[in-house]
Design an enzyme around this catalytic site. Structure first.
Site, short mmCIF file in Angstrom:
data_model
loop_
_atom_site.label_atom_id
_atom_site.label_comp_id
_atom_site.label_asym_id
_atom_site.label_seq_id
_atom_site.Cartn_x
_atom_site.Cartn_y
_atom_site.Cartn_z
N GLY A 129 -18.45 65.94 -5.74
CA GLY A 129 -19.47 66.89 -6.20
C GLY A 129 -20.05 67.73 -5.09
N ASN A 130 -20.74 68.77 -5.49
CA ASN A 130 -21.38 69.65 -4.51
C ASN A 130 -22.43 70.50 -5.19
OD1 ASN A 130 -19.19 71.66 -5.50
ND2 ASN A 130 -18.07 70.03 -4.46
N THR B 131 -18.96 69.00 3.23
CA THR B 131 -17.71 68.38 2.77
C THR B 131 -17.68 66.90 3.14
OG1 THR B 131 -15.31 68.66 2.79
CG2 THR B 131 -16.41 68.97 4.90
N GLU C 264 -15.02 72.98 -2.24
CA GLU C 264 -15.14 73.60 -3.56
C GLU C 264 -16.18 74.72 -3.59
OE1 GLU C 264 -13.67 70.90 -6.94
OE2 GLU C 264 -15.13 69.69 -5.89
N HIS D 109 -22.12 71.01 -9.15
CA HIS D 109 -20.81 70.57 -9.64
C HIS D 109 -20.70 69.05 -9.47
CE1 HIS D 109 -16.66 69.63 -10.05
NE2 HIS D 109 -16.48 69.42 -8.77
N HIS E 289 -10.84 67.44 -14.44
CA HIS E 289 -11.59 67.50 -13.19
C HIS E 289 -13.06 67.11 -13.39
CE1 HIS E 289 -12.73 70.14 -9.44
NE2 HIS E 289 -13.39 69.00 -9.50
ZN LIG Z 1 -14.89 68.29 -8.16
#
Ligand SMILES: [Zn+2]
Length: 257
Positions: free
Chosen positions: A12-13, A28, A58, A77, A140
């Site tokens: 996630g981010n 990251t 991402e 995300h 995803h």
């Molecule tokens: Zn992802």
């Protein structure tokens, strides 16, 4: 996101677009439950590093959303289990089953699979970003966005909660969709209150062709056929011959027939 198990490990981010156009993004390969404020990367709007931290691979997905949606200032995300189960099953979260969700989120379409952190993924998402505030990405996970970080997170949380309720209701024999006139009233309320704009008028897409509401994207997500077929008691559905043949063969393969 980590505390609520929407992500595990370094999944996630999250990013925020600042007023000056710079982007602050989670780093990251870092667990979101253990990161600190000073581990965040800062980039320009094209993703060029402006400090010595490396942003999530991402980040491209976030930059695409900022490009397509000038109103969006934050993106979350994650891989929340119930929402991601829909994405893995090839289903959108677009059944009109909960009034509050129609008011605050709208439908969540499924973008076709694309390799994470490549243009394949961003191109699959691009046509959907303008008309929705959250997306599923096939095989995803999920992404949600909004005018600030809490709105983005709240939309992610609503997506996950809706997915969970949809799954549970199927266990109880299937959900009942809200009728078309109720959906139309909810859409009028949310537009009058400013919760969502006309760009999000897509709740009826793929389900309620008999309503006066039409999807402004005019596009079908990959899940439409399966999702419509999964709808219990939603009234008429329209299938082409090929879609019917595909559905029947899927049902035979899965042992349902
Ligand atoms: Zn992802």
């Amino acid at each position: 996101m980590y505390e609520r198990s929407y992500v595990v490990s370094s999944d996630g981010n999250v990013s925020v677009r600042l007023d000056d156009g710079r982007v602050v993004a989670t780093p990251t390969m870092t667990c979101k439950g253990r990161m600190t404020e000073d581990s965040c990367a800062v980039t320009d709007i094209k993703g060029k590093a402006l400090n010595d931290r490396k942003a999530s691979s991402e980040l491209m997905m976030h930059l695409l959303i900022y490009e397509e949606r000038p109103d969006v200032k934050a993106v979350c995300h994650a891989h929340p289990p119930n929402g991601t189960a829909f994405a893995v099953a090839g289903l959108a979260i677009d059944q009109p089953i909960l009034s509050e969700v129609i008011l605050t989120l709208g439908c969540v379409p499924l973008a076709e699979y694309g390799t994470p952190s490549t243009q394949e993924l961003t191109e699959a998402m691009r046509p959907l970003v303008k008309h929705h505030n959250a997306l599923l990405m096939a095989n995803h996970g999920a992404v949600a966005y909004g005018t600030d970080i809490w709105q983005a997170f709240d939309r992610l949380e609503t997506l996950e909660h809706t997915a969970k309720i949809a799954i549970l209701s199927r266990l109880l024999g299937g959900s009942k969709n809200l009728p078309a006139d109720a959906i139309e009233k909810l859409i009028n309320v949310r537009e009058a209150a400013g919760y969502l704009g006309e760009n999000a008028r897509c709740q009826a897409c793929g389900y309620l062709h008999e309503t006066r509401l039409t999807c402004p994207t005019g596009e079908r997500t990959v899940s439409d056929t399966q999702a419509r077929a999964a709808t219990n008691g939603a009234g008429k559905i329209a299938l082409t011959r090929d879609e019917l043949v595909e559905l029947l063969s899927q049902a035979v393969q899965s042992g349902k027939i």
